[in-house]
Design an enzyme around this catalytic site. Structure first.
Site, PDB file in Angstrom:
ATOM      1  N   CYS A  27       0.874  -1.170   0.000  1.00  0.00           N
ATOM      2  CA  CYS A  27       0.000   0.000   0.000  1.00  0.00           C
ATOM      3  C   CYS A  27       0.911   1.220   0.000  1.00  0.00           C
ATOM      4  O   CYS A  27       2.102   1.086  -0.266  1.00  0.00           O
ATOM      5  CB  CYS A  27      -1.004  -0.022   1.148  1.00  0.00           C
TER       6      CYS A  27
ATOM      7  N   CYS B 121      -4.626  -0.874  -1.836  1.00  0.00           N
ATOM      8  CA  CYS B 121      -5.052   0.515  -1.981  1.00  0.00           C
ATOM      9  C   CYS B 121      -6.492   0.573  -2.481  1.00  0.00           C
ATOM     10  O   CYS B 121      -6.916  -0.267  -3.265  1.00  0.00           O
ATOM     11  CB  CYS B 121      -4.147   1.240  -2.962  1.00  0.00           C
TER      12      CYS B 121
ATOM     13  N   CYS C 243      -1.902   2.819  -5.995  1.00  0.00           N
ATOM     14  CA  CYS C 243      -1.055   1.776  -5.411  1.00  0.00           C
ATOM     15  C   CYS C 243       0.355   1.855  -5.982  1.00  0.00           C
ATOM     16  O   CYS C 243       0.539   2.218  -7.143  1.00  0.00           O
ATOM     17  CB  CYS C 243      -1.619   0.396  -5.716  1.00  0.00           C
TER      18      CYS C 243
END
Length: 143
Positions: A8, A79, A84
């Site tokens: 993430c 994400c 991302c």
């Protein structure tokens, strides 16, 4: 050995939850997490993992550039509303868009109480755990 990387942005919440949960669910696997803009492990993530008997106190927030692509079989990006990080390598990719439990934290929204944040982190933890358990059953990693 199977290797999973959770990605993430800050490597502070969702990817840390994924790393802790996967270590518990898949002993013997290589489990890593990283982010495109690492910060620090969120204390609420540590607390949410501790509620499941997972000690993640030694976890650190790491940059994706520190991960050797040759050591990764599966990348799981977590994400939702943000972009991302990219991961170069031949690893299989899964995308699980989980809302960031730290978004709009008390510094940005003073109406959020610590209990509100705990509830958000628990919800993210439980959703990641549900998806990991399903993945593990689907792939024969757990019965």
């Amino acid at each position: 050995m199977t290797s999973i990387l959770f990605l993430c942005v800050a490597n502070s919440a969702r990817s840390q939850l994924g790393e802790g949960l996967a270590r518990q669910l898949f002993p013997g696997f290589r489990i890593q997490s990283a982010g495109s803009r690492p910060s620090r492990v969120n204390p609420y993530a540590l607390e949410a993992l501790a509620e499941r008997g997972i000690d993640a106190a030694a976890h650190t927030s790491k940059p994706v550039s520190d991960i050797d692509p040759a050591t990764v079989d599966l990348v799981i990006t977590l994400c939702a509303e943000e972009v991302c990080p990219a991961f170069l390598g031949r690893a299989e990719r899964l995308h699980w868009p989980i809302p960031d439990p730290a978004a709009d934290s008390t510094s940005e929204d003073p109406s959020l109480t610590p209990e509100d944040l705990r509830a958000r982190f628990r919800a993210a933890r439980d959703e990641i755990a549900r998806r990991l358990e399903a993945l593990g059953r689907e792939r024969g990693w757990i019965s």
